[in-house]
Design a protein around this motif. Sequence first.
Motif, mmCIF file in Angstrom:
data_model
loop_
_atom_site.group_PDB
_atom_site.id
_atom_site.type_symbol
_atom_site.label_atom_id
_atom_site.label_comp_id
_atom_site.label_asym_id
_atom_site.label_seq_id
_atom_site.Cartn_x
_atom_site.Cartn_y
_atom_site.Cartn_z
ATOM 1 N N PHE A 1 4.903 -9.473 9.541
ATOM 2 C CA PHE A 1 6.237 -9.291 8.953
ATOM 3 C C PHE A 1 6.151 -8.449 7.681
ATOM 4 C CE2 PHE A 1 9.744 -10.846 6.251
ATOM 5 C CZ PHE A 1 10.802 -10.465 7.057
ATOM 6 N N ILE A 2 5.181 -8.745 6.837
ATOM 7 C CA ILE A 2 5.001 -7.965 5.603
ATOM 8 C C ILE A 2 4.651 -6.520 5.942
ATOM 9 C CG2 ILE A 2 3.516 -7.686 3.570
ATOM 10 C CD1 ILE A 2 3.427 -10.769 3.430
ATOM 11 N N GLY A 3 3.814 -6.297 6.957
ATOM 12 C CA GLY A 3 3.463 -4.941 7.375
ATOM 13 C C GLY A 3 4.660 -4.158 7.871
ATOM 14 N N ILE A 4 5.525 -4.798 8.631
ATOM 15 C CA ILE A 4 6.731 -4.135 9.149
ATOM 16 C C ILE A 4 7.674 -3.787 8.002
ATOM 17 C CG2 ILE A 4 8.806 -4.500 10.532
ATOM 18 C CD1 ILE A 4 7.048 -6.158 12.447
ATOM 19 N N ILE A 5 7.867 -4.720 7.072
ATOM 20 C CA ILE A 5 8.759 -4.477 5.937
ATOM 21 C C ILE A 5 8.225 -3.352 5.062
ATOM 22 C CG2 ILE A 5 9.724 -5.489 3.826
ATOM 23 C CD1 ILE A 5 11.014 -6.511 6.400
ATOM 24 N N LEU A 6 6.935 -3.399 4.734
ATOM 25 C CA LEU A 6 6.358 -2.340 3.898
ATOM 26 C C LEU A 6 6.358 -0.991 4.616
ATOM 27 C CD1 LEU A 6 3.367 -4.143 2.146
ATOM 28 C CD2 LEU A 6 5.558 -3.453 1.163
ATOM 29 N N GLY A 7 6.108 -1.000 5.921
ATOM 30 C CA GLY A 7 6.162 0.232 6.698
ATOM 31 C C GLY A 7 7.554 0.844 6.689
ATOM 32 N N GLY A 8 8.562 0.006 6.853
ATOM 33 C CA GLY A 8 9.940 0.490 6.808
ATOM 34 C C GLY A 8 10.320 1.026 5.442
ATOM 35 N N LEU A 9 9.870 0.343 4.398
ATOM 36 C CA LEU A 9 10.152 0.783 3.032
ATOM 37 C C LEU A 9 9.483 2.130 2.749
ATOM 38 C CD1 LEU A 9 11.375 0.091 0.250
ATOM 39 C CD2 LEU A 9 9.201 -1.007 -0.296
ATOM 40 N N LEU A 10 8.223 2.257 3.135
ATOM 41 C CA LEU A 10 7.531 3.538 2.936
ATOM 42 C C LEU A 10 8.144 4.646 3.781
ATOM 43 C CD1 LEU A 10 3.813 2.381 2.731
ATOM 44 C CD2 LEU A 10 5.266 3.198 0.873
ATOM 45 N N GLY A 11 8.642 4.302 4.955
ATOM 46 C CA GLY A 11 9.320 5.286 5.800
ATOM 47 C C GLY A 11 10.602 5.791 5.163
ATOM 48 N N GLU A 12 11.339 4.902 4.529
ATOM 49 C CA GLU A 12 12.565 5.313 3.843
ATOM 50 C C GLU A 12 12.242 6.231 2.664
ATOM 51 O OE1 GLU A 12 15.899 4.828 4.397
ATOM 52 O OE2 GLU A 12 15.244 4.061 6.341
ATOM 53 N N ILE A 13 11.206 5.894 1.944
ATOM 54 C CA ILE A 13 10.813 6.718 0.793
ATOM 55 C C ILE A 13 10.258 8.060 1.263
ATOM 56 C CG2 ILE A 13 9.201 6.893 -1.137
ATOM 57 C CD1 ILE A 13 9.458 3.807 -1.390
ATOM 58 N N ALA A 14 9.359 8.022 2.244
ATOM 59 C CA ALA A 14 8.723 9.251 2.718
ATOM 60 C C ALA A 14 9.660 10.090 3.578
ATOM 61 C CB ALA A 14 7.461 8.913 3.519
ATOM 62 N N GLY A 15 10.748 9.505 4.073
ATOM 63 C CA GLY A 15 11.683 10.242 4.918
ATOM 64 C C GLY A 15 12.385 11.369 4.190
ATOM 65 N N ASN A 16 12.410 11.328 2.871
ATOM 66 C CA ASN A 16 13.046 12.384 2.085
ATOM 67 C C ASN A 16 12.121 13.567 1.833
ATOM 68 O OD1 ASN A 16 15.357 10.801 1.921
ATOM 69 N ND2 ASN A 16 14.614 9.761 0.104
ATOM 70 N N ILE A 17 10.831 13.410 2.138
ATOM 71 C CA ILE A 17 9.871 14.497 2.002
ATOM 72 C C ILE A 17 9.885 15.283 3.311
ATOM 73 C CG2 ILE A 17 7.449 15.082 1.595
ATOM 74 C CD1 ILE A 17 7.236 12.363 0.112
ATOM 75 N N PRO A 18 10.090 16.609 3.245
ATOM 76 C CA PRO A 18 10.284 17.388 4.481
ATOM 77 C C PRO A 18 9.178 17.231 5.528
ATOM 78 C CG PRO A 18 10.788 18.727 2.570
ATOM 79 C CD PRO A 18 10.238 17.430 2.053
ATOM 80 N N TYR A 19 7.919 17.269 5.148
ATOM 81 C CA TYR A 19 6.856 17.218 6.145
ATOM 82 C C TYR A 19 6.510 15.788 6.561
ATOM 83 C CZ TYR A 19 4.050 16.670 1.898
ATOM 84 O OH TYR A 19 3.566 16.254 0.699
ATOM 85 N N LEU A 20 7.143 14.775 5.960
ATOM 86 C CA LEU A 20 6.955 13.386 6.375
ATOM 87 C C LEU A 20 8.232 12.769 6.957
ATOM 88 C CD1 LEU A 20 4.819 11.966 3.422
ATOM 89 C CD2 LEU A 20 4.044 12.610 5.702
#
Length: 85
Positions: free
Chosen positions: A16-35
């Motif tokens: 559960f912690i891995g999924i939450i942290l993965g989603g959070l990092l995805g939201e942050i990294a989603g604003n970077i063009p190559y990520l």
Amino acid sequence: MRRDVKKVSIFFLVAFIGIILGGLLGEIAGNIPYLSFLKYGKEIGFENPIVLNLLVIKLTFALTLNCTISCIVGFLLSIFIYRKL
């Protein structure tokens, strides 16, 4: 028996912690063009919430799962970390 319940509980907590942290990092990294590919995913769940009216109380049930690539990566990393514990 007790030990097995503890292991399963720890696994679900780590996952559960891995999924939450993965989603959070995805939201942050989603604003970077190559990520931005990390933010790609599908939303699964109820379109409209289910309403139960009992006259005294009104209950609304809704469930939506937003599955992104970053959540999957976080889940896989959490399984790897769990196996190392």
